[in-house]
Design a protein around this motif. Sequence first.
Motif, PDB file in Angstrom:
ATOM      1  N   GLU A 111       0.850  -1.205   0.000  1.00  0.00           N
ATOM      2  CA  GLU A 111       0.000   0.000   0.000  1.00  0.00           C
ATOM      3  C   GLU A 111       0.879   1.247   0.000  1.00  0.00           C
ATOM      4  OE1 GLU A 111      -3.687  -2.006   2.538  1.00  0.00           O
ATOM      5  OE2 GLU A 111      -2.792  -0.131   3.251  1.00  0.00           O
ATOM      6  N   ILE A 112       1.909   1.213   0.857  1.00  0.00           N
ATOM      7  CA  ILE A 112       2.822   2.361   0.918  1.00  0.00           C
ATOM      8  C   ILE A 112       3.563   2.503  -0.419  1.00  0.00           C
ATOM      9  CG2 ILE A 112       4.729   3.438   2.182  1.00  0.00           C
ATOM     10  CD1 ILE A 112       3.954   1.760   4.595  1.00  0.00           C
ATOM     11  N   LEU A 326      12.264   7.960  -2.028  1.00  0.00           N
ATOM     12  CA  LEU A 326      12.510   6.602  -1.546  1.00  0.00           C
ATOM     13  C   LEU A 326      12.995   6.608  -0.095  1.00  0.00           C
ATOM     14  CD1 LEU A 326      14.051   4.867  -4.683  1.00  0.00           C
ATOM     15  CD2 LEU A 326      11.736   4.699  -3.762  1.00  0.00           C
ATOM     16  N   LYS A 327      13.654   7.673   0.297  1.00  0.00           N
ATOM     17  CA  LYS A 327      14.060   7.810   1.688  1.00  0.00           C
ATOM     18  C   LYS A 327      12.825   7.958   2.578  1.00  0.00           C
ATOM     19  CE  LYS A 327      18.062   9.722   3.876  1.00  0.00           C
ATOM     20  NZ  LYS A 327      19.267  10.485   3.744  1.00  0.00           N
ATOM     21  N   THR A 328      11.884   8.765   2.104  1.00  0.00           N
ATOM     22  CA  THR A 328      10.638   8.939   2.835  1.00  0.00           C
ATOM     23  C   THR A 328       9.907   7.600   2.946  1.00  0.00           C
ATOM     24  OG1 THR A 328      10.518  11.099   1.795  1.00  0.00           O
ATOM     25  CG2 THR A 328       8.545  10.347   2.959  1.00  0.00           C
ATOM     26  N   TYR A 329       9.973   6.824   1.873  1.00  0.00           N
ATOM     27  CA  TYR A 329       9.355   5.500   1.879  1.00  0.00           C
ATOM     28  C   TYR A 329       9.976   4.626   2.976  1.00  0.00           C
ATOM     29  CZ  TYR A 329       8.923   0.629   0.192  1.00  0.00           C
ATOM     30  OH  TYR A 329       8.740  -0.723   0.088  1.00  0.00           O
ATOM     31  N   GLN A 330      11.313   4.601   3.055  1.00  0.00           N
ATOM     32  CA  GLN A 330      11.981   3.821   4.097  1.00  0.00           C
ATOM     33  C   GLN A 330      11.589   4.327   5.488  1.00  0.00           C
ATOM     34  OE1 GLN A 330      13.871   1.020   3.969  1.00  0.00           O
ATOM     35  NE2 GLN A 330      13.373   0.961   1.794  1.00  0.00           N
ATOM     36  N   GLN A 331      11.478   5.644   5.615  1.00  0.00           N
ATOM     37  CA  GLN A 331      11.097   6.243   6.894  1.00  0.00           C
ATOM     38  C   GLN A 331       9.716   5.748   7.323  1.00  0.00           C
ATOM     39  OE1 GLN A 331      13.137   8.369   8.658  1.00  0.00           O
ATOM     40  NE2 GLN A 331      11.621   8.317  10.328  1.00  0.00           N
ATOM     41  N   ARG A 332       8.811   5.634   6.364  1.00  0.00           N
ATOM     42  CA  ARG A 332       7.456   5.170   6.691  1.00  0.00           C
ATOM     43  C   ARG A 332       7.467   3.717   7.139  1.00  0.00           C
ATOM     44  NH1 ARG A 332       2.895   6.821   2.459  1.00  0.00           N
ATOM     45  NH2 ARG A 332       1.595   6.000   4.136  1.00  0.00           N
ATOM     46  N   LEU A 333       8.309   2.890   6.492  1.00  0.00           N
ATOM     47  CA  LEU A 333       8.410   1.485   6.898  1.00  0.00           C
ATOM     48  C   LEU A 333       8.866   1.403   8.352  1.00  0.00           C
ATOM     49  CD1 LEU A 333      10.172  -0.143   3.779  1.00  0.00           C
ATOM     50  CD2 LEU A 333       7.721   0.149   4.214  1.00  0.00           C
ATOM     51  N   LYS A 384      24.096   0.328   6.098  1.00  0.00           N
ATOM     52  CA  LYS A 384      24.817   1.229   5.198  1.00  0.00           C
ATOM     53  C   LYS A 384      23.913   1.692   4.050  1.00  0.00           C
ATOM     54  CE  LYS A 384      29.274  -0.426   5.342  1.00  0.00           C
ATOM     55  NZ  LYS A 384      30.113  -1.422   4.686  1.00  0.00           N
ATOM     56  N   ALA A 385      23.095   0.763   3.550  1.00  0.00           N
ATOM     57  CA  ALA A 385      22.210   1.081   2.429  1.00  0.00           C
ATOM     58  C   ALA A 385      20.929   1.786   2.907  1.00  0.00           C
ATOM     59  CB  ALA A 385      21.850  -0.192   1.667  1.00  0.00           C
ATOM     60  N   GLU A 386      20.819   1.998   4.228  1.00  0.00           N
ATOM     61  CA  GLU A 386      19.630   2.612   4.842  1.00  0.00           C
ATOM     62  C   GLU A 386      18.357   1.839   4.506  1.00  0.00           C
ATOM     63  OE1 GLU A 386      19.564   6.840   4.111  1.00  0.00           O
ATOM     64  OE2 GLU A 386      21.662   7.066   4.679  1.00  0.00           O
ATOM     65  N   HIS A 387      18.443   0.535   4.641  1.00  0.00           N
ATOM     66  CA  HIS A 387      17.294  -0.326   4.378  1.00  0.00           C
ATOM     67  C   HIS A 387      17.043  -1.305   5.518  1.00  0.00           C
ATOM     68  CE1 HIS A 387      15.764   0.248   0.237  1.00  0.00           C
ATOM     69  NE2 HIS A 387      16.921   0.845   0.049  1.00  0.00           N
ATOM     70  N   GLU A 388      17.519  -0.987   6.717  1.00  0.00           N
ATOM     71  CA  GLU A 388      17.464  -1.990   7.781  1.00  0.00           C
ATOM     72  C   GLU A 388      16.078  -2.121   8.416  1.00  0.00           C
ATOM     73  OE1 GLU A 388      18.815   0.983   7.935  1.00  0.00           O
ATOM     74  OE2 GLU A 388      19.160   1.686   9.975  1.00  0.00           O
TER      75      GLU A 388
END
Length: 475
Positions: A111-112, A326-333, A384-388
Amino acid sequence: MQYAPTKQQYYSVFKTLIIVFLLLVLSNQNNDRLYGNETGKSLNKAPSGPAIHVIFTGEENGYLEPCGCSEVQLGGLPRRHSLINLLRKDDNNGIILSLGDIPGKVGRQDEIKMETTLKAFEQMGYTAHNIGEKDISMGIDLLGYLSQISSVNFVSSNIVNLNPQILKIEPYIIKEIKTKETTLKVGILGIVSPGLIDDVYQEIEVVDPIVSLKPLLNKLSDKTDLLILLSHAEIEDSIKIAEIYPEFDLIISGHGIDEPVLHLAKVKNTYVIPVGEKGKYLGTITIPPEFSRRNGDRSSNSFLPPAEIISLDKRFEDSPEMKILLKTYQQRLMDEELLAQVFKTDLPSNLTFIGNDDCAVCHNKIFRHWEGTSHATAYETLVKAEHEYDPECIECHVTGLNYFTGFETIESTPGLRGVGCESCHGPGSNHKETQSKDYGKADVEICEICHEDEHSPNFEFKEYWQKIIHPLEEK
Ligand code: HEC
Ligand code: HEC
Ligand code: HEC
Ligand code: HEC
């Protein structure tokens, strides 16, 4: 008086010819760098001079960017944006089309993704999004909400909208493109194959596209210069539509095709072009500015513009705007703590994961060697990839995410970070007590759970195992 040219003159003409030749070669190479000829994906040469670009992309299937697991991966919204900017640098009234299917599967993360991708479409200047079966499977409420708030038009020529209060879809769109010479009218239609829809919905009815297209084409044929169908269907079905309705100039097709260029077909007057999935490719048709067919003969198609399918590889830089998105997307996760919501399965017979430190007590030599492999630092790779906080990445970069007692968060289960002993040998609680030799058979099938085609295209068991083979233990 000299009538014949001197040696000198010969020489200078020759020199000029060589320079012109070199310039031609060089300018061509520049073109190649932009349009991707060396990848062999080019269908036709783009004409020189100012032109209008119709740009199209295939099913997204939940793929926002390459994960970085392997060098050769294609696609991603950031590269796509850069290419679109390159293509549109001299005209701002082109057309950008999406074939349909933004999400990959059902669930909160997708959804996000849908919201994120639609925002990206807005920023890139998309004209229309055709509705695919995966978009529908997210539920009519979400689809309706997005159709209301998005500046991208949702189009479908064979979805009967029984609740226009909720859902905003157009059966077709006419986009006008103004050039110095003329104004082009481009008709955009879209369909989804009814066979792809599993569920029944109260708000919509999906009908046979052959039937629903007919009245629309009757209406649009004379009013437009170019007719494009976004065909969310198997290639055979798209070809069938081209046979029945030669009014279409271009049918953009997809579904299950990832090597788009192999499937280009000209059916009577119509180009049927699959553009591939997961945003790995971008298609473009370059229309010369003087193009107009409204007064001409529709059935003669000799001046159909050239098309190209461009692979989104490393030639294209990441656009800063998309990187922020995409950073905002990771932040929402992270904010929504999606890691905590991952579906977990029970382990058989009360087994639990115990972590590498326990194994180290008895298998110290193997443990110390493991610490030096990249499996041990696989979690740090994600940091490092900011996907943790991204469940879709974590799965393969930690131990036991999909099981109870497996990895949850770095705070609650620090010992299960990385690809630990139990990623390959299984939960070790019982073995710790019994020290049984029956425990933990590991082989190539275990590796391939994570080292699959998408994330590890060069995987070859013998070669890979050699790189991380355990040292012999002293008995
Ligand atoms: C299906 C399992 C899987 C998933 C899901 C996965 N990875 Fe990976 N990742 C791997 C494997 C396997 C490798 C090693 C590939 C190789 O060397 O052949 C790897 C390697 C990497 C590397 C390169 C590490 C290096 O040192 O070169 C990065 C970066 C990475 N992954 C990031 C991600 C991100 C970000 C995501 C989520 C978007 C993700 N991965 C999702 C399995 C996965
Ligand atoms: C208390 C000591 C102890 C602990 C803790 C322990 N092991 Fe063992 N492990 C042994 C012994 C002893 C053997 C049998 C060695 C033999 O007889 O060759 C063994 C055998 C194995 C084998 C080989 C089975 C076979 O095919 O022969 C694997 C794999 C293994 N251990 C993995 C692990 C892992 C992974 C952990 C942590 C989850 C672990 N062990 C924890 C003592 C231990
Ligand atoms: C739980 C998922 C998972 C399993 C199972 C797994 N791997 Fe990996 N592997 C990864 C990830 C993730 C990486 C990348 C780590 C990094 O660099 O961050 C990786 C990296 C590697 C690398 C390093 C690649 C390089 O060139 O740097 C080798 C070699 C490797 N794995 C071999 C294997 C073998 C052999 C097996 C099976 C016996 C296996 N792996 C099982 C996830 C896994
Ligand atoms: C990437 C997957 C992977 C990881 C991670 C891994 N192992 Fe193994 N391990 C294997 C494979 C595959 C074998 C079987 C080797 C064979 O058949 O030759 C093995 C064999 C073993 C054996 C049997 C003795 C031997 O060398 O054949 C022991 C003991 C063992 N592993 C312990 C561990 C411990 C302890 C850890 C963590 C520190 C660990 N392993 C991490 C894949 C892995």
